[in-house]
Design an enzyme around this catalytic site. Structure first.
Site, PDB file in Angstrom:
ATOM      1  N   HIS A 221      -0.152 -12.586  -5.502  1.00 21.68           N
ATOM      2  CA  HIS A 221       0.776 -13.714  -5.699  1.00 21.68           C
ATOM      3  C   HIS A 221       0.629 -14.168  -7.159  1.00 21.68           C
ATOM      4  O   HIS A 221      -0.439 -14.007  -7.761  1.00 21.68           O
ATOM      5  CB  HIS A 221       0.343 -14.830  -4.743  1.00 21.68           C
TER       6      HIS A 221
ATOM      7  N   CYS B 295       7.100 -15.239  -5.147  1.00 22.61           N
ATOM      8  CA  CYS B 295       6.071 -15.405  -6.191  1.00 22.61           C
ATOM      9  C   CYS B 295       5.228 -14.141  -6.325  1.00 22.61           C
ATOM     10  O   CYS B 295       4.011 -14.212  -6.543  1.00 22.61           O
ATOM     11  CB  CYS B 295       5.182 -16.612  -5.922  1.00 22.61           C
TER      12      CYS B 295
ATOM     13  N   LYS C 178      -0.828 -23.971   4.803  1.00 23.51           N
ATOM     14  CA  LYS C 178      -0.472 -22.759   5.566  1.00 23.51           C
ATOM     15  C   LYS C 178      -1.302 -22.691   6.854  1.00 23.51           C
ATOM     16  O   LYS C 178      -1.104 -21.823   7.685  1.00 23.51           O
ATOM     17  CB  LYS C 178      -0.700 -21.514   4.713  1.00 23.51           C
TER      18      LYS C 178
ATOM     19  N   GLN D 116      -3.038 -16.549   2.461  1.00 27.43           N
ATOM     20  CA  GLN D 116      -2.287 -16.034   3.619  1.00 27.43           C
ATOM     21  C   GLN D 116      -3.198 -15.685   4.779  1.00 27.43           C
ATOM     22  O   GLN D 116      -2.795 -15.798   5.940  1.00 27.43           O
ATOM     23  CB  GLN D 116      -1.478 -14.784   3.223  1.00 27.43           C
TER      24      GLN D 116
ATOM     25  N   ASP E  53      -8.503 -14.435  -2.598  1.00 23.45           N
ATOM     26  CA  ASP E  53      -7.395 -15.361  -2.363  1.00 23.45           C
ATOM     27  C   ASP E  53      -7.044 -15.282  -0.881  1.00 23.45           C
ATOM     28  O   ASP E  53      -6.404 -14.325  -0.429  1.00 23.45           O
ATOM     29  CB  ASP E  53      -6.207 -14.950  -3.251  1.00 23.45           C
TER      30      ASP E  53
HETATM   31  N1  7TS Z   1      -1.900 -16.830  -2.819  1.00 26.89           N
HETATM   32  C1  7TS Z   1      -1.116 -16.330  -1.859  1.00 26.89           C
HETATM   33  C2  7TS Z   1      -1.435 -14.987  -1.275  1.00 26.89           C
HETATM   34  C3  7TS Z   1      -0.020 -17.084  -1.414  1.00 26.89           C
HETATM   35  O1  7TS Z   1       0.743 -16.584  -0.457  1.00 26.89           O
HETATM   36  C4  7TS Z   1       0.239 -18.345  -1.986  1.00 26.89           C
HETATM   37  C5  7TS Z   1       1.444 -19.154  -1.584  1.00 26.89           C
HETATM   38  C6  7TS Z   1      -0.645 -18.822  -2.959  1.00 26.89           C
HETATM   39  C7  7TS Z   1      -1.695 -18.039  -3.361  1.00 26.89           C
HETATM   40  C8  7TS Z   1      -0.471 -20.160  -3.579  1.00 26.89           C
HETATM   41  O2  7TS Z   1      -0.655 -21.157  -2.636  1.00 26.89           O
HETATM   42  P1  7TS Z   1      -0.340 -22.685  -3.020  1.00 26.89           P
HETATM   43  O3  7TS Z   1      -0.450 -23.395  -1.721  1.00 26.89           O
HETATM   44  O4  7TS Z   1      -1.374 -23.111  -3.991  1.00 26.89           O
HETATM   45  O5  7TS Z   1       1.038 -22.701  -3.596  1.00 26.89           O
HETATM   46  N2  7TS Z   1       2.487 -18.397  -1.037  1.00 26.89           N
HETATM   47  C9  7TS Z   1       3.727 -18.835  -0.762  1.00 26.89           C
HETATM   48  C10 7TS Z   1       4.685 -18.022  -0.139  1.00 26.89           C
HETATM   49  O6  7TS Z   1       4.494 -16.877   0.219  1.00 26.89           O
HETATM   50  N3  7TS Z   1       5.823 -18.718   0.006  1.00 26.89           N
HETATM   51  O7  7TS Z   1       5.639 -19.953  -0.500  1.00 26.89           O
HETATM   52  C11 7TS Z   1       4.337 -20.023  -0.978  1.00 26.89           C
END
Ligand code: 7TS
Length: 415
Positions: A132, A373, A235, A212, A209
């Site tokens: 991501h 992303c 999430k 997910q 990371d």
């Molecule tokens: N890493 C992964 C694998 C992700 O899917 C996301 C967010 C992040 C990092 C960042 O997370 P945040 O909560 O700090 O923004 N992924 C997604 C998505 O797949 N659709 O919207 C956000």
């Protein structure tokens, strides 16, 4: 569409009871029952999480770690209890290894910043091609500042990491590695235990990371032996604006703080500041107290059902969706890894994914359309974007049927 319940559904998993805990699911969108399949972007929140936030604001609202008055003591206790809940959920050795952040993104930036002084020209940071943007850009920024080089381990046509190539990229120059546990664009689950072992043979610290993975895979940071593990609460059925960084104590001890301010200090003079103990050293300023309490409540909720039971249910949804999608000739799934979480990214011949997203919404079905992303992943597969259905603990086989019917409808509409 009839479903073979005995084969498809997980025994003793009461999805209808779970659905009743999520008020947002019970609504109509454009006159249709909502089918929420955008869980990889963010999940809906159970009543217990919503109630925990209301309870906090109605009864306990105060700043933490500073007041001697009762409300502040209550707020501090709830905040610190949430830290213990996260510790147990991840099986960290001590709650001091848990740092609250705004989410996965902030946690990754915190770690990248901590390594600023440790890298120089000639050093390398190793990531994978399925990251991501949150797990690419902070490392690019770190490389730009230090003169280090970003190395990217490739993936194959199924969207799986090529482990031999990952191993071949590990060298004496590798000073850090950041890898996703599960890809948000493809659903691929990486063999992170093996990857961590390979990195540790060279004493390379590794960040996982888990943004997910966290709602779908039971995580044991001690068994994984990762140095850092990050995730976002939202999430995992918790509010937005809260997440956590797990860091091995010895690694946290080597890390310099990310932000300066209140709470992260023990003594300040104009000549010198002495930092607070870990984890407070990394939590500058008034944190998201209500969000943290909500995160604790979300983990309690998830734990009461069990991550493994949730994963089994979601995997049965994914298998069913993949099976059903085969009847739609124009549909191509992007990301067909053998080891996959409950994400189905797809493209439809001749229909732009954004149109898919809009036309599905008209039918009450929420899917995400875009590059997720993960622009390098889209480049690799030669698509501008995908539509993505991502499943959570409360989705049903009937909703998979609705998804398939929705896709067939829109193909018919477009002609
Ligand atoms: N890493 C992964 C694998 C992700 O899917 C996301 C967010 C992040 C990092 C960042 O997370 P945040 O909560 O700090 O923004 N992924 C997604 C998505 O797949 N659709 O919207 C956000």
């Amino acid at each position: 569409m009839a479903i073979n319940t005995s084969v498809e559904k997980v025994q003793d998993y009461d999805v209808e009871a779970i659905r009743r805990d999520f008020p947002a699911l019970d609504q109509q969108i454009h006159g249709e029952q909502l089918v929420y399949l955008d869980n990889a972007a963010t999940s809906q929140k159970p009543k217990s999480v919503i109630d925990s936030i209301v309870q906090y604001y109605e009864n306990d609202n105060a700043n933490i770690h500073r007041g001697v008055h009762t409300l502040s003591e209550r707020a501090t206790l709830s905040y610190e209890n949430a830290r213990k809940t996260v510790q147990k959920f991840l099986n960290a050795q001590t709650e001091k290894e848990i740092i609250f952040t705004r989410g996965a993104t902030e946690a990754i930036n915190l770690v990248a910043h901590a390594f600023l002084e440790k890298l120089s020209a000639g050093d390398e940071v190793l990531i994978t091609a399925m990251e991501h943007h949150s797990n690419i850009v902070p490392w690019q920024m770190l490389c730009e500042k230090t003169g280090a080089t970003l190395k990217v381990a490739p993936i194959n046509d199924k969207g799986e990491l090529i482990l031999e190539e990952f191993e071949a990229l590990i060298s004496r120059s590798t000073k850090f590695s950041a890898i996703s546990h599960m890809s948000n664009a493809l659903g691929t689950i990486n063999p992170i235990r093996q990857m961590i072992d390979l990195l540790h043979q060279h004493d390379i610290p590794v960040l996982v990371d888990g943004a997910q993975a966290i709602p779908h895979i039971a995580v044991d940071v001690q068994a994984l032996d990762c140095d850092f593990y990050v995730f976002s609460g939202h999430k995992l059925y918790a509010p937005t604006g809260i997440g956590a960084l797990y860091g091995k104590m010895e690694r946290l001890e080597q890390a310099s703080p990310y932000q300066g301010g209140g709470d992260m200090i023990s003594v300040v003079t104009f000549d010198k500041t002495v930092y607070n103990k870990i984890p407070y050293k990394f939590e500058a300023g008034t944190p998201n107290i209500a969000g943290t309490i909500g995160l604790g409540a979300a983990i309690d909720y998830v734990s009461s059902i069990g991550v493994d039971a949730i994963a089994a249910h979601e995997n049965s949804l994914l298998d069913y969706a993949v099976e059903q999608s085969k009847r739609i000739g124009k549909l191509r799934i992007i990301g067909t890894a053998d080891n996959k979480g409950a994400i189905m990214s797809f493209v439809l011949d001749g229909i732009h994914p954004h149109d898919v997203g809009t036309m599905m919404d008209r039918q009450g079905i929420a899917v995400r359309a875009g590059h997720h992303c993960a622009m390098p992943v889209m480049d690799f597969f030669g698509v501008p974007a995908t539509a993505r259905a991502s499943f959570a603990m409360y989705n049903t086989h009937e909703e998979v049927d609705a998804l398939m019917a929705g896709i067939e409808n829109l193909i018919e509409m477009v002609g």
